[in-house]
Design an enzyme around this catalytic site. Structure first.
Site, PDB file in Angstrom:
ATOM      1  N   GLN A  16       0.844  -1.394  -0.292  1.00 59.51           N
ATOM      2  CA  GLN A  16       0.257   0.227   0.181  1.00 59.51           C
ATOM      3  C   GLN A  16       0.596   1.674   0.017  1.00 59.51           C
ATOM      4  OE1 GLN A  16      -3.353   2.453   2.556  1.00 59.51           O
ATOM      5  NE2 GLN A  16      -3.024  -0.052   2.967  1.00 59.51           N
ATOM      6  N   GLU A 137       0.742  -0.815   9.185  1.00 57.78           N
ATOM      7  CA  GLU A 137       0.608  -0.064   9.052  1.00 57.78           C
ATOM      8  C   GLU A 137       0.036   0.411  10.429  1.00 57.78           C
ATOM      9  OE1 GLU A 137      -1.980   2.864   9.470  1.00 57.78           O
ATOM     10  OE2 GLU A 137      -1.920   2.643   7.097  1.00 57.78           O
ATOM     11  N   ASP A 166       0.550   3.889   5.654  1.00 59.21           N
ATOM     12  CA  ASP A 166       1.032   3.351   4.849  1.00 59.21           C
ATOM     13  C   ASP A 166       0.410   4.570   3.560  1.00 59.21           C
ATOM     14  OD1 ASP A 166       1.530   0.880   4.813  1.00 59.21           O
ATOM     15  OD2 ASP A 166      -0.246   0.185   4.946  1.00 59.21           O
ATOM     16  N   GLY A 241      -8.595  21.278  20.132  1.00 52.12           N
ATOM     17  CA  GLY A 241      -7.911  22.517  19.834  1.00 52.12           C
ATOM     18  C   GLY A 241      -8.233  23.457  20.324  1.00 52.12           C
ATOM     19  N   GLY A 242      -8.412  24.613  19.719  1.00 44.42           N
ATOM     20  CA  GLY A 242      -8.790  26.155  19.998  1.00 44.42           C
ATOM     21  C   GLY A 242     -10.346  26.495  20.241  1.00 44.42           C
TER      22      GLY A 242
END
Length: 407
Positions: A16, A137, A166, A241-242
């Protein structure tokens, strides 16, 4: 005229990570020649849904390429490979460490044969202590920072369904190849491009490394977790996050009846009205992002008490009407059948000479002057006569080479 028209890629990749990279190059217009052992890329036979036909695993990673077969252990095979290298712009491989060297083709030898060659390699790890480890993977996810930060606080580490080890590495190596191709315009020289799967995953997890450093200054308030140690915790579906976000349930309550909602500062007032709690827009306990940070779980619980009474598409329409960022959780079936994605050329039906029609993902790289037509992947050795014939190999010798197991 395609963006990479006239660029020849010798594709020695399999499974892959490598094929995902060379398929992108093919979609950009490069002539990608997939060089396989006479037995073929192993994925031609893996996870087959139809007996005796190339698997979807193979077909979905090898569109728009040509295929030749070659036994690199034979002397004639090495001679033919030498000629192929001389005519290539790019060579891509993802064998185990040192495999191509042991075939007699070190970087020094390849560069001597073709000073303009760009030689790209994908390995599991860099040159440090993990260099000889085998990589797959989920091993790359485990050792690159993804699994430790995926899942819920009290649960085990989890792999992500996205193939960031991959295909994520494949995208990174394409960036390196294109940069080297551009630099060659000025220098006239090729160069070595190397990307490790662990490194690519870590790059995709850089925000978690950011939060690891933020921990030195106290708990991560954007996370819903109550307890923090000296490592970034698993935080469920939190954005971290923010702008806080979470997947909230919708009717009728099936496994994918969820919608992901982001609560921006300007979004709280419209959300309050939509969920039937308009008084919360001005309530000091809820009105500001700072006030809400300490009770994100309660905030999304309030939103879910409304969403659970409506299906995800109705919720999507209602929130979008007020410019609230959100997105329904789409199942693989919903994606495969999505009319918009088909119109955009991202979900594509391809006709295969042996298996019939199959559905695959089209090119996410869309260039205005280099449109992509997704073409069927090659059968094993389909282009032997065409490519070896161009090297001066006669039809008689080709038949002999096949009989002797060279191709």
């Amino acid at each position: 005229m395609k963006a990479l028209e006239g660029v020849r890629v010798l594709d020695m990749t399999h499974v892959q990570s490598g094929p995902s990279a060379t398929q992108l190059l093919a979609w950009l217009g490069a002539d990608v020649v997939k060089l396989e052992a006479p037995t073929g890329d192993i994925t031609r036979q893996q996870l087959r849904d139809k007996p005796g036909v190339d698997s979807l695993y193979f077909t979905m990673l090898n569109c728009n390429k040509r295929s030749i077969t070659l036994n690199m252990k034979s002397e004639r095979g090495k001679e033919l490979f030498t000629e192929l290298v001389k005519g290539a712009d790019i060579l891509v491989e993802n064998f185990g460490p040192g495999a191509v060297d042991r075939m007699g083709f070190t970087w020094e030898r390849l560069s001597e044969l073709n000073p303009r060659l760009i030689y790209a390699s994908i390995k599991g790890f860099g040159a440090g202590k993990y260099a000889k480890f085998k990589a797959y993977e989920v091993i790359a996810q485990a050792m690159g920072g993804s699994m430790t930060t995926t899942g819920f606080e009290e649960g085990p580490p989890l792999a992500t369904g996205a193939q960031i080890g991959d295909s994520g590495t494949g995208v990174h190596v394409v960036a390196g190849i294109l940069a080297a191709l551009y630099q060659r315009e000025g220098t006239g020289r090729g160069q070595r491009v190397q990307v490790a799967m662990q490194h690519a995953v870590l790059n995709l997890c850089r925000v978690k490394l950011r939060d690891q450093q933020r921990l030195a200054h106290g708990p991560l308030r954007e996370y819903p977790n109550r307890n923090f140690g000296d490592e970034v915790p698993r935080s469920g579906n939190a954005s971290g996050g923010g702008q806080p976000g979470w997947a909230v349930r919708c009717a009728p309550g099936g496994p994918n009846d969820y919608i992901y909602v982001i609560v921006q500062p300007v979004g709280w007032r419209p959300i309050s009205g939509i969920i039937g709690r308009p008084e919360l827009a001005d309530d000091p306990e809820w009105a500001t992002p700072e006030a809400r940070l300490g009770k994100l779980d309660k905030m999304f619980q309030l939103i879910e008490e409304w969403t659970i009474r409506h299906d995800k598409w109705s919720v999507l329409d209602r929130l979008n009407a007020e410019n609230v960022p959100c997105g329904p959780i789409l199942s693989t079936r919903e994606l495969a059948e999505d009319e918009s994605l088909r119109e955009e050329g991202i979900v594509v039906a391809v006709e295969h000479p042996e298996r019939g029609e199959f559905v695959t993902v089209g090119s996410p790289l869309q260039l205005s002057d280099s449109p992509v037509d997704v073409l069927t992947p090659p059968l094993l050795g389909e282009h032997n006569q065409e490519i070896y014939g161009a090297l001066g190999v006669s039809a008689g010798e080709l038949a002999e080479l096949k009989t002797n197991g060279v191709i």
